[in-house]
Design an enzyme around this catalytic site. Structure first.
Site, PDB file in Angstrom:
ATOM      1  N   ARG A 171      -1.589 -12.001  15.158  1.00 51.21           N
ATOM      2  CA  ARG A 171      -2.175 -11.941  16.478  1.00 51.21           C
ATOM      3  C   ARG A 171      -3.631 -12.341  16.137  1.00 51.21           C
ATOM      4  O   ARG A 171      -3.857 -12.131  15.312  1.00 51.21           O
ATOM      5  CB  ARG A 171      -1.741 -11.026  17.205  1.00 51.21           C
ATOM      6  CG  ARG A 171      -2.141 -10.352  17.131  1.00 51.21           C
ATOM      7  CD  ARG A 171      -1.358  -8.918  18.448  1.00 51.21           C
ATOM      8  NE  ARG A 171      -1.871  -7.784  17.658  1.00 51.21           N
ATOM      9  CZ  ARG A 171      -1.784  -7.480  18.241  1.00 51.21           C
ATOM     10  NH1 ARG A 171      -3.901  -7.628  19.461  1.00 51.21           N
ATOM     11  NH2 ARG A 171      -2.474  -6.622  18.101  1.00 51.21           N
ATOM     12  N   TYR A 208      -2.241 -20.361  23.094  1.00 52.78           N
ATOM     13  CA  TYR A 208      -1.925 -20.775  25.023  1.00 52.78           C
ATOM     14  C   TYR A 208      -3.289 -19.503  25.041  1.00 52.78           C
ATOM     15  O   TYR A 208      -3.801 -18.758  24.518  1.00 52.78           O
ATOM     16  CB  TYR A 208      -0.912 -20.159  25.530  1.00 52.78           C
ATOM     17  CG  TYR A 208       0.004 -18.602  25.544  1.00 52.78           C
ATOM     18  CD1 TYR A 208      -1.696 -17.546  26.538  1.00 52.78           C
ATOM     19  CD2 TYR A 208       0.420 -18.293  24.735  1.00 52.78           C
ATOM     20  CE1 TYR A 208      -0.922 -16.297  25.943  1.00 52.78           C
ATOM     21  CE2 TYR A 208       0.343 -17.258  24.048  1.00 52.78           C
ATOM     22  CZ  TYR A 208       0.551 -15.561  24.813  1.00 52.78           C
ATOM     23  OH  TYR A 208      -0.002 -14.627  24.565  1.00 52.78           O
TER      24      TYR A 208
END
Length: 690
Positions: A171, A208
Site C-alpha cells: 500500500r 482509487y
C-alpha cells in the site's frame, strides 16, 4: 468503555483507551460505502468536510492493459441514500476523535487515554489491567482492539487466532498531480472519482482517489511469498524493487505508475483471515470490528462493518440504559450482528478468489453490492431493541389494526344485498415522497415482504380521502388517512411474488367503516379525528388528532387546478429492461393493487394468532362496478408533512403509531395533489394471497 459502577444508575461515562500515542496514524484510504456513510452522517460526521470524495466510476484492465470495462456509476449509485465515498484514514479518524471528545455534542464527552497497553480483562467485573499494573473498572468493556485482540482471547479463548490468507498487500500513495503530469499515466487521472483495477490470475493492483481527489491510494494484492521478509508486523516497509518484481508482467502503464512510488512510504502487510467466533461477548465484555471479524480488503467493507457494530451497540445502549440491562443487550447485539458480519466476510472471501481458482464460480458484483449497501444498522438495531423490550415480560398480546367484529359494510346491507353507490363522492389529498428504504423496511409485518428493487431510497405516500353520499351510511360520509409504501413485493411459499403498495396503517374518523374494513378485508384501521381546512388562495391543511392531541399534519399550499392541455412534469423513470444500478436487468414489476397483512390474535394465547396472512386488494374491480371518475385535479406547488410523537398520556392508544410515523425520514416530495370525483369502489376484490 467504562461507566458508573452502580448498576441501577444509567451508563453515562465513556472512556476510550488507545494503545498508541496517536502521534502518527497509519493507513492510507478507506471506503465509506452507503451502509456506513449513513451511520457517520447520523452521528454528525460529514465525510466531504474532511476531503472524502465520491466514487464516480470503476474501470478494469487486464494485467497487459487491455480494457475489460469502464462504468460510470453516478446514476447507478443514486439509488442509495448516501453516496459511496473514499476517505483518507487519518482525516476520518481525526473527525471521529473530535466528535467523540468534543463538549459541543449531546451527552458527556468521551475521555481519551493514549499509550494504554492492555494486559488482561476481567469479564465478570469489567476491569481492564494495563501493562504497568494499573487497572480501571466500569460496567461494560468493548474490545475494539483489532486483529491481534487481547479481549478476543478473554471472550472466546486462545484457540481462535488469525491466520495468513496466503496473500499480502502493498500500500502506498501517489499525488494525483504527479500522475496527471506524466504523459504515460495522464489518462488515469483525467477523470475524478474513478477506481481503476488491473486483475491478474493471482495478483491485482487497485488504485482509487482520496483527500478530495488530490491523492491516489494504491493496494497491490499478491501471493505472500513474493514479498516475504524477516520483518515482523502488519505494517512493514519493503524495498521498491520487490514491488516492481511482483508486477513485472503487468503492462507499461502499471510500470510507469509503480516507478512513482516513494519507497519511504511503501508498506506491505499480511492479509489475515480468521474462523468464525462462537460468541461475541462474555460477562460484561463484548467484541467489535476486527477483534470479532478481521476482514480481507476485497470489498472495502472492513471499516464499514466495524462501524455497523458500533452503531448497533449505540442503538442497543441508549441513554437511560442501566448496568443491569447490559447482559441482555449484549446477547441481542450478538444475535443481530453475527449473521450479517460473517456473511459480508464470506462474500469478501469470494470476491478475493483468484481468477484461476476452481472454486471461484459465478461472481456477481452487483448482488454483493445490493446486500452490502442496502442495510442501515441503526434502523435495524433500533427495531430489534423495540421488539426485545416489548417481549421481555413474556409473550406480548399482539394486536394489529384488524380484529373488530363484523358489521354491515359497503359490500352489502344487513340482508346481504348490494348497496347502490352511484352518487358516492370523494376528495383525495395525497403527498408522495422519497424516504429511507432501510427505515420503511422496519414497518413490514413479516420477512416475506420486501422491496421489489434494490437501494436504500424508496417512495411512500400519505393519502387522505373525504367521502360523502355513501349509500351504506344512509347518505353520510367519513374521512380516512393512510400510509402506503410503494414498490413492495410479497414472496409466497412457492417462490412466486405479488407486487403492490403496502398499506401500513389506515386512520379513520368513523367507527363503522373501521369495524367492517378490519373484519372483512383485514385492513389496518384505527380511529382518530381528521380535520380538513381549506383556505382561499389554494391552501389546505389536514390534521390527525385524538381528543385534541395532534400527531400528524399534511400541508398542501399553492394548489392550482389542472386543466386540459396542462403539461405535468414527469419524474425520471428507469428504462424498461434495466435496473436502477445501470447493468441490464428486469423491468420494474407492475403493481397489482394494495397489499395488507391480516392478523387476528388468539384469545387467551398471548403472542399467537388465529389468522395471519397477506391480502391483495385490486382496486377498481369490486362487485359494485362503479367506476372511479376524477372530475377535478389540483396540484400543490408547496407541500409538507409534520409529525409529533406525543406521549402515552396524550395518545394512550396511538402513541406507538405516532412515534413510528415521526421517525419516517422525508427526503423530498415527489408529487402532491387533490383529486375530486365520483364513484367509490367497495373493495370486494380483496383476496387472500396464500
Amino acid at each position: 468503555m467504562a461507566a458508573t459502577s452502580e448498576t441501577h444508575r444509567p451508563l453515562k461515562v465513556l472512556v476510550l483507551f488507545e494503545r498508541s500515542q496517536l502521534a502518527q496514524e497509519t493507513g492510507a484510504a478507506i471506503h465509506l460505502a452507503p451502509n456506513c456513510h449513513s451511520i457517520l452522517r447520523r452521528l454528525g460526521i460529514f465525510p466531504e468536510s474532511f476531503g472524502a470524495n465520491p466514487v464516480n466510476g470503476i474501470t478494469e484492465y487486464t494485467p497487459e492493459g487491455k480494457l475489460k470495462f469502464d462504468i460510470d456509476l453516478r446514476k447507478a449509485l443514486s439509488i442509495w441514500q448516501q453516496p459511496w465515498m473514499l476517505s483518507h484514514r487519518v482525516q476520518l479518524h481525526e473527525d471521529l476523535k473530535r466528535k467523540a471528545t468534543s463538549p459541543d455534542g449531546a451527552g458527556i464527552p468521551a475521555v481519551l487515554k493514549t499509550s494504554s497497553i492492555v494486559k488482561d480483562v476481567d469479564p465478570n467485573t469489567a476491569t481492564v489491567t494495563w501493562e504497568d499494573g494499573s487497572s480501571f473498572s466500569g460496567d461494560l468493556v468493548l474490545g475494539a482492539d483489532g486483529v491481534s485482540s487481547v479481549t478476543r482471547k478473554i471472550v472466546v479463548g486462545p484457540e481462535i487466532v488469525p491466520f495468513g490468507s496466503g496473500k499480502s498487500a502493498f500500500r502506498f500513495l501517489i499525488p494525483h498531480e504527479q500522475i496527471l503530469k506524466n504523459p504515460i499515466t495522464q489518462k488515469l487521472a483525467e477523470r475524478q472519482g474513478y477506481m481503476t483495477m488491473w486483475i491478474g490470475d493471482d495478483r491485482r493492483l487497485v488504485m482509487y482517489p482520496c483527500s478530495d481527489n488530490t491523492m491516489m491510494n494504491f493496494v497491490g494484492i499478491h501471493p505472500s511469498e513474493l514479498s516475504a521478509s524477516k520483518g515482523e508486523g502488519w505494517n512493514r516497509g519493503v524495498a521498491k524493487e520487490v514491488l516492481l518484481d511482483v508486477y513485472k508482467s503487468f503492462g507499461p502503464l502499471v510500470q510507469a505508475l509503480l516507478e512513482m512510488t516513494d519507497v519511504s512510504a511503501l508498506k506491505v502487510w499480511t492479509l489475515l483471515d480468521m474462523d468464525r467466533i462462537p460468541r461475541w461477548y462474555k460477562g460484561r465484555v463484548a467484541l467489535l470490528g476486527d477483534a470479532a471479524h478481521p476482514f480481507l480488503p476485497h470489498q472495502g467493507q472492513g471499516g464499514g462493518i466495524a462501524m455497523e457494530d458500533a452503531a448497533s451497540l449505540s442503538a442497543l445502549l441508549p441513554r437511560g440504559t442501566t448496568a443491569e440491562d447490559v447482559p441482555d443487550r449484549l446477547a441481542l447485539y450478538e444475535k443481530i450482528r453475527d449473521g450479517r458480519a460473517h456473511k459480508v466476510q464470506s462474500l469478501t472471501r469470494l470476491a478475493g478468489l483468484d481468477l484461476n481458482d476452481a472454486s471461484r464460480g459465478t461472481f456477481n458484483i452487483m448482488d454483493f453490492m445490493y446486500y452490502n449497501f442496502g442495510h442501515d444498522e441503526w434502523h435495524n438495531s433500533t427495531r430489534a431493541l423495540k421488539e426485545h423490550l416489548w417481549a421481555r415480560n413474556g409473550p406480548v398480546r399482539s394486536r394489529a389494526p384488524l380484529s373488530f367484529g363484523p358489521s354491515p359494510s359497503p359490500r352489502q346491507d344487513h340482508y346481504g344485498r348490494p348497496i347502490p353507490a352511484n352518487d358516492s363522492r370523494f376528495t383525495t389529498y395525497s403527498i408522495r415522497f422519497r424516504s429511507s428504504a432501510t427505515y420503511l423496511k422496519t414497518l413490514f409485518p413479516t420477512p416475506e415482504f420486501s422491496f421489489s428493487s434494490p437501494g436504500t431510497v424508496a417512495e411512500a405516500s400519505f393519502r387522505c380521502t373525504e367521502l360523502s353520499n355513501m349509500g351504506w351510511l344512509g347518505g353520510g360520509g367519513y374521512k380516512y388517512l393512510g400510509l402506503w409504501i410503494h414498490g413492495v413485493q410479497y414472496t409466497c411459499k412457492d417462490g412466486s411474488k405479488v407486487h403492490g403498495s403496502l398499506l401500513v396503517v389506515l386512520l379513520e374518523s368513523l367507527a363503522d367503516p373501521i369495524i367492517t374494513g378490519r373484519e372483512e378485508l383485514g385492513m389496518p384501521k384505527l380511529f382518530c379525528d381528521i380535520d380538513i381546512t381549506s383556505k382561499e388562495g389554494g391552501s389546505t391543511r389536514i390534521e390527525c388528532s385524538w381528543r385534541g392531541a395532534q400527531f400528524l399534519r399534511m400541508h398542501l399550499d399553492g394548489l392550482k387546478e389542472e386543466v386540459a392541455g396542462d403539461k405535468v412534469e414527469a419524474k425520471e423513470e428507469v428504462p424498461n429492461g434495466t435496473t436502477p444500478t445501470g447493468p441490464p436487468g428486469p423491468p420494474k414489476p407492475e403493481e397489482q393493487g394494495t397489499l395488507i397483512y391480516r392478523y387476528i390474535p388468539a384469545v387467551g394465547k398471548p403472542g399467537e394468532a388465529d389468522a395471519a396472512y397477506p391480502v391483495l386488494i385490486r382496486e377498481g374491480s369490486g362487485s359494485s362496478s362503479i367506476p372511479r371518475v376524477v372530475e377535478k385535479t389540483c396540484r400543490s406547488q408547496d407541500s409538507r408533512l409534520e409529525f409529533q410523537e406525543g406521549d402515552w398520556q396524550s395518545l394512550p392508544t396511538l402513541h406507538h403509531i405516532a412515534a413510528g410515523l415521526a421517525e419516517i425520514p422525508v427526503f423530498s416530495v415527489v408529487e402532491a395533489k387533490v383529486e375530486e370525483g365520483r364513484g367509490v369502489d367497495d373493495l370486494a376484490s380483496a383476496e387472500r394471497i396464500e
